[in-house]
Design a protein around this motif. Sequence first.
Motif, short mmCIF file in Angstrom:
data_model
loop_
_atom_site.label_atom_id
_atom_site.label_comp_id
_atom_site.label_asym_id
_atom_site.label_seq_id
_atom_site.Cartn_x
_atom_site.Cartn_y
_atom_site.Cartn_z
N THR A 1 22.10 -3.53 9.50
CA THR A 1 22.26 -2.16 9.08
C THR A 1 21.07 -2.01 8.18
N PRO A 2 19.92 -0.97 8.21
CA PRO A 2 18.92 -0.92 7.65
C PRO A 2 19.18 -0.13 6.25
N GLN A 3 18.48 -0.48 5.43
CA GLN A 3 18.62 0.21 3.88
C GLN A 3 18.37 1.66 4.35
N GLU A 4 18.89 2.65 3.53
CA GLU A 4 18.75 4.16 3.63
C GLU A 4 17.31 4.39 3.28
N GLU A 5 16.57 3.75 2.61
CA GLU A 5 15.28 4.01 2.36
C GLU A 5 14.53 3.84 3.53
N ASP A 6 14.61 2.75 4.17
CA ASP A 6 13.96 2.56 5.57
C ASP A 6 14.20 3.49 6.83
N LYS B 1 19.81 6.05 -5.00
CA LYS B 1 19.95 6.27 -3.72
C LYS B 1 18.43 6.87 -2.97
#
Length: 626
Positions: free
Chosen positions: A470-475, A584
């Motif tokens: 699961t990628p980070q939201e920033e990515d 976030k």
Amino acid sequence: MEKRAGSLKKFGEILMAAGLITDEQLALAMSMQKGKKARLGEMLVELGYITEVDIAKVLSVQLGIPYADFSTAVVEPEAVGLVPEALAEKHTVLPLSVDKKVVTMAMADPLNLEAIEDIRFATGRNVKPSVATSAEIKKAIKRYYHLSGPVQEILEKMSYGYIEIVHEKVDTSTDIKEAIKKGEAPPIIRMVNSIIYNAIKSRASDIHVEPREKTVTIRERIDGLLKDVFHLPKWVQGAVTSRIKIVAGMDISEKRIPQDGRIKIKIEERDVDLRISTLPIYYGESVVIRILDAHTAVLELKDLGLSEKDHARLRSIVERPQGIVLATGPTGSGKTSTLYAIINHINTETINIITLEDPIEYELKKVNQVAINEKTGLTFAYGMRSVLRQDPNVILVGEMRDGETATIAMQASVTGHFVLSTLHTNTAVSALTRLRNFDVQPYMIASALNGVISQRLVRRLCNKCKQAYTPQEEDLIKIGLKGKELAGANFYKGTGCNVCNNTGYIGRMGIFEILVCTPQIRELIANNSTEDAILKASLDSGGRYMSEDGIEKVKQGMTSIEELLRVLYIKGEEEVFLCQNCGKAIRADFITCPYCGYFMANKCPDCGSGRQSEWMYCPYCRKEFA
């Protein structure tokens, strides 16, 4: 011997002038030398007055002669072959390099006229002396006149496979050819073969032989990225470079200008072409070997990585009897492979296909391929005029470099020929601007152009070691994914294994942006409309941005977010910030501190925190700003 005595006296005077010895020490050394029949320098070292390095460096400065440092010096095997080992040992000299008139020698005593005369007689060339210590020269004589032992130790760390040189430019004896087949070839031949064999087995597209100050670095370009594979000692540089140049039919005595050559080899029952380029750099000659292996080349449309929709759009512009199709992108983006795949797709016995290439990369069956040679006047423009008299149905022009070539290609496409070519532009739409800059009339572009393919290459994730994550939201925000856009997405990351050489990737595929010239777009081109207007019309007719194709391949788990961002700029990447309250990632309007560059979002959509432009100081560096 009188000349020798004169040189000794001068040698002693130089050491005295440098303040290394006194008159009394010189007199004592010369008197003791007569009884022992040793060189003056050896006698002074034995007495402890000076060191060999002192002698060499003083001679270098006082006589203006270069100092030969064997930790960085390049010794050419062709130079060593000119001077017999017995002569080198007799005078404590070692040949370093040679050209048609001069041989450069490292000498313990560069004032030894007898040695210079003997070498001049043996080589038929003038002597250019360098100075080095006798200990270093004696050590080098053992190494360079007997390379087998030291090189054999290096070869034990390298994998070896049989490589046959087809149509070798150098006359090699039958005994050596048989030895190569048995893996018993001379060590330098085995070393070069091992470098090439290892690169081909690693799927490399290029081999870089790069001389450094004290080493020779061997790098391989695999899937578009360079990787260090070997660090060889400096003393093999001359031998390795000479072997490559000899087999490629280059002039081994010319090291001041770039050279090009080709080698055809056979490995495991398949032919591989090697294109060789040399370039003089600070520490010697850099050699780049381009590996052209048709076995691994992408020569079919289905292997390019096209989505179902793009595959249909591409076929719609190439399955026409006339017109022109352009492939665009930077160097190394796979344009030529795409054009070859198109040629193979449309190739039948009923049509005549002629290509103009610089150089020819792969041999295509039932295709007449012409190699451009600008030195002889065979340019793309001249070649196009000649090709049109050869009754072609399809013409491939390797690159549109000037307005003349572009104009002839356009004229050919409107007179019943199908033309393929490439341009160096970043997007499909910008190819139209480039053609206008070539002074091709807009009405000609509108009537001739079938479409433009813009592309990049991204590495494929290794199917054996890739794992879901699961990628980070920033990515995700960096590639413009959020909310409903994440539905059905499967993200993967390569962990590395033996199959992919611990990179997490194996092979490459294209990401595409295809502009199809619809009637509406032709009208816009003819009216000299802006790129934005043409791009909007393309999107309305079913086209999409290249980034969208790349993002779709990321969502399907074919490549990674990091790989996509490596090759492609995606609008919005620099608009990613972290909320100062909840941490976030957010994308919003922002202001920037002019002192430290700290980014501050106006408002976080997740927690609602944030302030407007009344922030008159940076919360990071605390400096006030307007």
